[in-house]
Design an enzyme around this catalytic site. Structure first.
Site, PDB file in Angstrom:
ATOM      1  N   SER A 337      40.156  44.901  46.338  1.00  0.00           N
ATOM      2  CA  SER A 337      39.767  43.658  47.008  1.00  0.00           C
ATOM      3  C   SER A 337      40.218  42.413  46.262  1.00  0.00           C
ATOM      4  O   SER A 337      40.235  42.383  45.026  1.00  0.00           O
ATOM      5  CB  SER A 337      38.239  43.611  47.164  1.00  0.00           C
ATOM      6  OG  SER A 337      37.787  44.684  47.955  1.00  0.00           O
ATOM      7  N   HIS A 431      30.698  43.654  50.333  1.00  0.00           N
ATOM      8  CA  HIS A 431      30.753  45.070  49.943  1.00  0.00           C
ATOM      9  C   HIS A 431      29.461  45.526  49.259  1.00  0.00           C
ATOM     10  O   HIS A 431      29.049  46.676  49.412  1.00  0.00           O
ATOM     11  CB  HIS A 431      31.968  45.325  49.046  1.00  0.00           C
ATOM     12  CG  HIS A 431      33.267  45.272  49.796  1.00  0.00           C
ATOM     13  ND1 HIS A 431      33.598  46.200  50.756  1.00  0.00           N
ATOM     14  CD2 HIS A 431      34.305  44.390  49.736  1.00  0.00           C
ATOM     15  CE1 HIS A 431      34.799  45.908  51.260  1.00  0.00           C
ATOM     16  NE2 HIS A 431      35.242  44.815  50.664  1.00  0.00           N
TER      17      HIS A 431
END
Length: 501
Positions: A337, A431
């Site tokens: 990410s 997340h």
């Protein structure tokens, strides 16, 4: 010609009404508004008022709410045609503002029935009377424009239009083209309605391959917000061997990608995006014995009007199930990410240090001595300039000396910097809410100009241990506790020992 070449279709995605070139959009819209609604003549304003009075159904009395006839479909269709015919900018902003302000909640009725609920409680009347009073109050808390949205949602193409309209609202609120509590309230009401209409039961999971329709491939390319697609060869690679690409579509808008997830199938947890989006994978048929890990490396919302509607979490869960069925040998699920906002945060810290009598509280003495020798500046000004223009990566010495301090600063930014108790970084917050573990921070994982500018080239893996995601999510949402690996916690500890904020 499209970015992917002449074989693919022109871009048909929905766009907000202020679809000027991106760099000019915010400035031009604000300037338009400052000039006032000069484009809206008296006649056009009167036309708006007349249209709204015809299109927005009145809230019938509570006693006859089940018997009230629905408004003619032609009136809802007329609203759609009128809205789309309006010029971008002030005219549309004016219509949205009037709709929110003049067709909201009847505050007089709300006050009246609030008093009746309190009266029923104080007089300890029977439960049925209290529940009926509460039901009346609930009914009159519904804004009048909600009825318009409901009827628009029933039109053919109406749901697509509502997504477009909410995209206009989101864009307008961001640029201050529309503003005020009424508009913000209407934006929230429409978001909640879209959340119901776009719940998972109405969504279809679709996989993209090189054999998918050219329109879909073009939309996937155009919507890629994390790692832009360069050309048709790049696109072919991203849907080819050792890669998967999925999107959600809606039963009322078939074939239209709403949110897109890209996956790399690897033998370990990736620490560099270059290995995924730049290096061509082997052309041979996939060897399933080499695939043990799924890396989610990009997730992009294609429709601005669905901002805030929970789609990403459900897409990841559905894709995990799909991969488990297709490739049951996969044992590790992780992201690679970006860390948007880290560089901006760091430059802000350096600026605050400059104002506070040149105190250095981010680096150790030896680190700062080395940095000063390389930059030729004992202050933070040169380092800030180098961070702002990406020039620091041209110096191998500077990259080497900044490795350790930037890693610990990044760990603190992700783990320690909070907004209302939750992770400040939006990607981390997303997340962690899903139940992942902040697993590993990777140095020079994204050396593209965008990656260097956003996060000094660093990326992070959020790892999904499927058996723990529910408990991790509950802990984060309930107690704001972040689950992190030893590597991350060690870097946080180093920050606490060597840096002071």
């Amino acid at each position: 010609m499209s970015r992917l070449g002449p074989c693919l279709c022109p871009r048909p995605l929905l766009r907000g009404p202020w679809a000027a070139p991106r760099g000019l959009r915010r400035v031009s819209v604000a300037a338009d508004l400052r000039r006032g609604l000069a484009g809206c003549s008296t006649a056009s304003v009167a036309g708006m008022e007349e249209l709204l009075s015809r299109s927005v159904p009145p809230l019938p009395p509570y006693e006859t709410k089940e018997k009230a006839p629905p408004p003619a479909e032609l009136r809802s269709a007329e609203f759609v045609r009128y809205y789309r015919a309006l010029e971008a900018g002030p005219p549309r902003a004016e219509l949205l503002t009037r709709l929110a302000r003049d067709f909201g909640v009847d505050h007089g009725r709300v006050a009246e029935f609030s008093a009746k609920v309190l009266q029923a409680r104080e007089q300890q009347r029977e439960l049925g009377a209290l529940l009926q009073a509460e039901d009346r109050l609930r009914y009159y808390l519904s804004p009048q424009y909600r009825g318009l949205f409901q009827h628009l949602g029933r039109l053919e193409g109406g749901l697509r239009f509502l997504v477009e309209l909410r995209g206009d609202l989101v864009e307008g609120l961001a640029t201050k083209a529309v503003d005020g509590p009424h508009v913000k309230e209407m934006n929230g009401v429409l978001k909640n309605m879209l959340s119901e209409w776009f719940s998972t039961g109405f969504l279809n999971l679709e996989r993209v391959t090189w054999q998918s329709p050219c329109e879909v491939l073009q939309k996937i390319s155009d919507s890629e917000a994390v790692h832009p697609v360069r050309n048709w060869v790049d696109m072919k690679r991203r849907v080819g061997s050792y890669r998967r690409c999925y999107f959600f579509s809606h039963c009322a808008i078939p074939g239209e990608p709403l949110i897109v997830l890209h996956v790399a199938l690897t033998s370990d947890i990736s620490s560099s995006i270059q290995a995924i989006v730049k290096e061509a994978p082997p052309l041979e048929t996939e060897d399933t014995d080499k695939i043990t890990t799924a890396i989610f490396y990009s997730i992009s919302l294609t429709q601005q009007g669905l901002q805030g509607v929970e789609l990403g979490t459900y897409l990841i869960k559905r894709v995990v199930k799909e991969l488990q069925k297709e490739l049951p040998q996969i044992k590790a699920f992780s992201t690679l990410s970006p860390i948007p906002g880290f560089t901006k945060w760091l430059v802000g810290l350096l600026s605050s240090q400059t104002k506070e009598l040149e105190r250095n509280e981010l680096f150790t003495e030896s680190e700062w001595q080395e940095i000063s020798e390389i930059t030729g500046d004992s202050t933070t000004e040169t380092l800030k300039k180098l961070l702002n223009n990406n020039e620091w990566v041209r110096s191998e010495k500077l990259v080497k000396v900044l490795h350790s301090p930037f890693m610990r600063l990044c760990a603190w930014y992700l783990y320690g910097e909070k907004h209302r108790g939750y992770a400040l970084n939006p990607v981390a917050n997303f997340h962690l809410q899903n139940g992942s573990v902040m697993w590993r921070i990777n140095w020079m994982a994204d050396t593209s100009p965008r990656g260097i500018a956003a996060s000094c080239g660093m990326m992070v893996n959020y790892r999904y241990f499927l058996e723990d995601t529910a408990s991790n999510s509950a802990a984060y949402l309930g107690t704001k506790q972040i689950k992190a690996s030893e590597q991350v916690l060690s870097l946080v500890s180093q920050f606490q020992q060597n840096s002071k904020l």
